[in-house]
Design a protein around this motif. Structure first.
Motif, PDB file in Angstrom:
ATOM      1  N   ASP A 347       0.825  -1.213   0.000  1.00 46.60           N
ATOM      2  CA  ASP A 347       0.000   0.000   0.000  1.00 46.60           C
ATOM      3  C   ASP A 347       0.858   1.261   0.000  1.00 46.60           C
ATOM      4  O   ASP A 347       0.490   2.281  -0.583  1.00 46.60           O
ATOM      5  N   GLN A 348       1.990   1.197   0.664  1.00 47.73           N
ATOM      6  CA  GLN A 348       2.881   2.357   0.733  1.00 47.73           C
ATOM      7  C   GLN A 348       3.619   2.600  -0.580  1.00 47.73           C
ATOM      8  O   GLN A 348       3.818   3.743  -0.986  1.00 47.73           O
ATOM      9  N   ARG A 349       4.024   1.525  -1.256  1.00 43.06           N
ATOM     10  CA  ARG A 349       4.973   1.655  -2.355  1.00 43.06           C
ATOM     11  C   ARG A 349       4.378   1.475  -3.754  1.00 43.06           C
ATOM     12  O   ARG A 349       4.840   2.115  -4.707  1.00 43.06           O
ATOM     13  N   LEU A 350       3.396   0.602  -3.903  1.00 44.12           N
ATOM     14  CA  LEU A 350       3.014   0.148  -5.242  1.00 44.12           C
ATOM     15  C   LEU A 350       2.563   1.269  -6.168  1.00 44.12           C
ATOM     16  O   LEU A 350       3.066   1.400  -7.289  1.00 44.12           O
ATOM     17  N   GLN A 351       1.627   2.075  -5.743  1.00 42.28           N
ATOM     18  CA  GLN A 351       1.071   3.089  -6.638  1.00 42.28           C
ATOM     19  C   GLN A 351       2.122   4.098  -7.072  1.00 42.28           C
ATOM     20  O   GLN A 351       2.218   4.446  -8.263  1.00 42.28           O
ATOM     21  N   ALA A 352       2.943   4.550  -6.134  1.00 41.18           N
ATOM     22  CA  ALA A 352       3.967   5.545  -6.465  1.00 41.18           C
ATOM     23  C   ALA A 352       5.005   4.983  -7.426  1.00 41.18           C
ATOM     24  O   ALA A 352       5.394   5.632  -8.401  1.00 41.18           O
ATOM     25  N   VAL A 353       5.445   3.753  -7.166  1.00 40.33           N
ATOM     26  CA  VAL A 353       6.482   3.171  -8.019  1.00 40.33           C
ATOM     27  C   VAL A 353       5.927   2.816  -9.392  1.00 40.33           C
ATOM     28  O   VAL A 353       6.609   2.987 -10.411  1.00 40.33           O
ATOM     29  N   ASN A 354       4.696   2.341  -9.459  1.00 41.30           N
ATOM     30  CA  ASN A 354       4.091   2.101 -10.766  1.00 41.30           C
ATOM     31  C   ASN A 354       4.013   3.376 -11.594  1.00 41.30           C
ATOM     32  O   ASN A 354       4.137   3.342 -12.823  1.00 41.30           O
ATOM     33  N   GLY A 355       3.828   4.506 -10.919  1.00 43.72           N
ATOM     34  CA  GLY A 355       3.846   5.793 -11.624  1.00 43.72           C
ATOM     35  C   GLY A 355       5.204   6.066 -12.246  1.00 43.72           C
ATOM     36  O   GLY A 355       5.307   6.595 -13.366  1.00 43.72           O
ATOM     37  N   ILE A 356       6.277   5.693 -11.546  1.00 42.82           N
ATOM     38  CA  ILE A 356       7.624   5.873 -12.082  1.00 42.82           C
ATOM     39  C   ILE A 356       7.860   4.926 -13.249  1.00 42.82           C
ATOM     40  O   ILE A 356       8.474   5.293 -14.259  1.00 42.82           O
ATOM     41  N   VAL A 357       7.356   3.688 -13.136  1.00 45.06           N
ATOM     42  CA  VAL A 357       7.471   2.726 -14.232  1.00 45.06           C
ATOM     43  C   VAL A 357       6.881   3.305 -15.511  1.00 45.06           C
ATOM     44  O   VAL A 357       7.494   3.252 -16.590  1.00 45.06           O
ATOM     45  N   MET A 358       5.681   3.876 -15.402  1.00 41.50           N
ATOM     46  CA  MET A 358       5.018   4.424 -16.580  1.00 41.50           C
ATOM     47  C   MET A 358       5.729   5.672 -17.090  1.00 41.50           C
ATOM     48  O   MET A 358       5.827   5.889 -18.303  1.00 41.50           O
ATOM     49  N   ALA A 359       6.246   6.489 -16.175  1.00 40.91           N
ATOM     50  CA  ALA A 359       6.973   7.690 -16.597  1.00 40.91           C
ATOM     51  C   ALA A 359       8.225   7.320 -17.385  1.00 40.91           C
ATOM     52  O   ALA A 359       8.608   8.012 -18.335  1.00 40.91           O
ATOM     53  N   HIS A 360       8.868   6.232 -17.018  1.00 40.95           N
ATOM     54  CA  HIS A 360      10.082   5.812 -17.713  1.00 40.95           C
ATOM     55  C   HIS A 360       9.791   5.275 -19.108  1.00 40.95           C
ATOM     56  O   HIS A 360      10.707   5.185 -19.925  1.00 40.95           O
ATOM     57  N   ARG A 361       8.554   4.927 -19.386  1.00 41.83           N
ATOM     58  CA  ARG A 361       8.202   4.519 -20.743  1.00 41.83           C
ATOM     59  C   ARG A 361       8.199   5.728 -21.669  1.00 41.83           C
ATOM     60  O   ARG A 361       8.358   5.584 -22.886  1.00 41.83           O
ATOM     61  N   GLY A 362       7.977   6.875 -21.081  1.00 39.53           N
ATOM     62  CA  GLY A 362       8.129   8.100 -21.843  1.00 39.53           C
ATOM     63  C   GLY A 362       9.584   8.532 -21.760  1.00 39.53           C
ATOM     64  O   GLY A 362      10.495   7.718 -21.650  1.00 39.53           O
ATOM     65  N   GLU A 363       9.794   9.811 -21.733  1.00 39.52           N
ATOM     66  CA  GLU A 363      11.172  10.302 -21.758  1.00 39.52           C
ATOM     67  C   GLU A 363      11.557  11.078 -20.508  1.00 39.52           C
ATOM     68  O   GLU A 363      12.706  11.504 -20.381  1.00 39.52           O
ATOM     69  N   GLY A 364      10.600  11.272 -19.569  1.00 40.95           N
ATOM     70  CA  GLY A 364      10.946  12.059 -18.403  1.00 40.95           C
ATOM     71  C   GLY A 364      11.453  13.426 -18.822  1.00 40.95           C
ATOM     72  O   GLY A 364      10.970  14.029 -19.782  1.00 40.95           O
ATOM     73  N   TYR A 365      12.467  13.907 -18.123  1.00 40.27           N
ATOM     74  CA  TYR A 365      13.007  15.220 -18.494  1.00 40.27           C
ATOM     75  C   TYR A 365      13.798  15.183 -19.794  1.00 40.27           C
ATOM     76  O   TYR A 365      14.104  16.216 -20.382  1.00 40.27           O
ATOM     77  N   GLU A 366      14.124  13.968 -20.292  1.00 37.71           N
ATOM     78  CA  GLU A 366      14.831  13.872 -21.571  1.00 37.71           C
ATOM     79  C   GLU A 366      13.971  14.389 -22.725  1.00 37.71           C
ATOM     80  O   GLU A 366      14.474  14.604 -23.830  1.00 37.71           O
TER      81      GLU A 366
END
Length: 426
Positions: A347-366
């Protein structure tokens, strides 16, 4: 059940599993680790350890040892495919964070964690040459199926099992059989290291190219490597390619990627010479693993790449894996019921980290390099401020840093946190 009596098994002696073992040990647990390979060796290439990753290593009382094997990240500079500067920012404590950002060879970090586990938990804390093939939950225990190098099978029973067995996790496959088959993204990474003279500030990470065609990241991972007086530099190139297997140990060639950087001219780095002088080049396809809706099943929990495999961009995969261990140890130490503790961790970690997973499929600040390529029609620019204003780039970077858990110091006060060096608009 007290922490000292809780029987914990960790599957996998990568950075995630080793860091989790050390975090659990801090809380009074003494886990056992089972690892597939018969001998751990310092394999791999570079990791960009973000400030929150350094914080974890500091809390493990490993900061001084980590500093000794890594390079202080000082600045980060972005370029188009011609080597024209787009944007720059400081890193870690140089930007005002409380912790350092550092560059390190993945294998050297893993071996540091491994030695520390043996020192603190005992030589018998890690069992090598044993692979986990599956698990069975019971009411108050979990049984793991094991097989050794000779094919002999056995079982081990524990109060809980932590699966840190990476992107090809057998436990993940059993827990999520319909989400076990990854999809190739169409992008392949060429990862290499080169022994060379220092460049930039000595702690500079470079981001080069137009992502529409190819992207390159370059940073040093060891100073005075093996007493040579030179730095070991890690570089990564992304480009489209026919699918290859998901294996970090595939050998590659720079011949496929050199043409992308024929026109690249950066003041303090000869990109073509760096690639030609590579000590080794590995291929790795960017594989898309869908985010999971749960990381736990009864008395079994996934961490690291087994839980949230993400594109290996920017070091967040390794750093988030290390964070998992501390968060999980805290829940196991404070929530008496094991399944409830695992659910609280999730509950503490899953939603936030999944958000990072999806962000990395894009380019982030790149994404700023893609924007410049599009706004210039792929041509050279005269003044970068006319193409991508500093304030616009700053807003993009601040949003991404906040997403991964390291809000930029000074941004909320309206401070400009990025800059352009004296080489901009040359």
């Amino acid at each position: 059940m007290t922490s000292s009596s809780l029987d914990i098994v960790i599957i996998g002696a990568g950075p995630a599993g080793l860091a989790a073992a050390l975090r659990l040990h801090q809380r009074g647990f003494r886990p056992r680790i089972y690892e597939t390979v018969p001998e751990l060796k310092p394999l791999g290439v570079g990791i960009d350890v973000k400030v929150y990753g350094s914080k974890e290593l500091d809390e493990l009382d490993l900061l001084e040892e980590f500093r000794a094997i890594s390079v202080d990240a000082r600045d980060s500079i972005f370029y188009n495919k011609y080597g024209q500067e787009i944007y720059a920012e400081l890193c870690g404590v140089h930007m005002g964070y409380l912790h350092e950002q550092r560059f390190v060879h993945r294998g050297r970090l893993q071996m540091l964690l491994y030695r520390t586990v043996l020192d603190r938990l005992g030589e018998d804390a890690v069992v090598l040459g044993v692979r986990c093939t599956g698990y069975t939950n019971h009411e108050d225990r979990v049984t793991l199926d094991l097989v050794d190098q000779e094919g002999r099978t056995s079982q081990v029973t524990a109060d809980l099992a932590i699966a840190a067995d990476g992107i090809k996790s057998a436990i993940r496959r059993q827990m999520h059989p319909h989400a076990s088959e990854p999809v190739y993204s169409g992008i392949t990474m060429w990862r290499g290291t080169t022994l060379m003279e220092p460049f930039g500030s000595g702690g500079t990470i470079l981001h080069i190219g137009a992502p529409q065609t190819s992207s390159m990241i370059v940073y040093p991972i060891a100073d005075d490597f093996e007493g040579t007086g030179k730095v070991l530099v890690n570089w990564v190139v992304e480009a489209t390619r026919e699918e290859s297997v998901e294996d970090w140990n595939q050998l590659g060639s720079v011949d496929e990627i050199m043409p992308y950087y024929d026109e690249c001219d950066i003041v303090h780095l000869d990109v073509q010479e760096m690639m030609r002088n590579a000590r080794e080049v590995y291929l790795f396809p960017l594989i898309r693993h869908d985010p999971l809706d749960t990381w736990s099943d009864g008395r079994v929990v996934l961490i690291g790449d087994a839980a949230h495999a993400m594109y290996p961009r920017g070091g967040n995969g390794a750093c988030q894996a290390i964070v998992d261990g501390g968060a999980l140890a805290e829940k196991l130490a404070t929530v008496a019921d094991v399944p409830a503790a695992l659910k609280a961790f999730e509950d503490q970690r899953l939603q936030a980290v999944n958000g990072i997973v999806m962000a990395h499929r894009g380019e982030g600040y790149e994404v700023i390099r893609r924007m410049v390529e599009e706004r210039t029609g792929g041509e050279r620019f005269t003044d970068i401020e006319d193409v991508l204003p500093l304030a616009e780039a700053d807003a993009i970077f601040s949003k991404y840093h906040a997403l991964v858990g390291q809000p930029r110091p000074g941004h909320e006060a309206g401070d400009t946190t990025g800059f352009r060096t004296e080489d901009a608009n040359r």
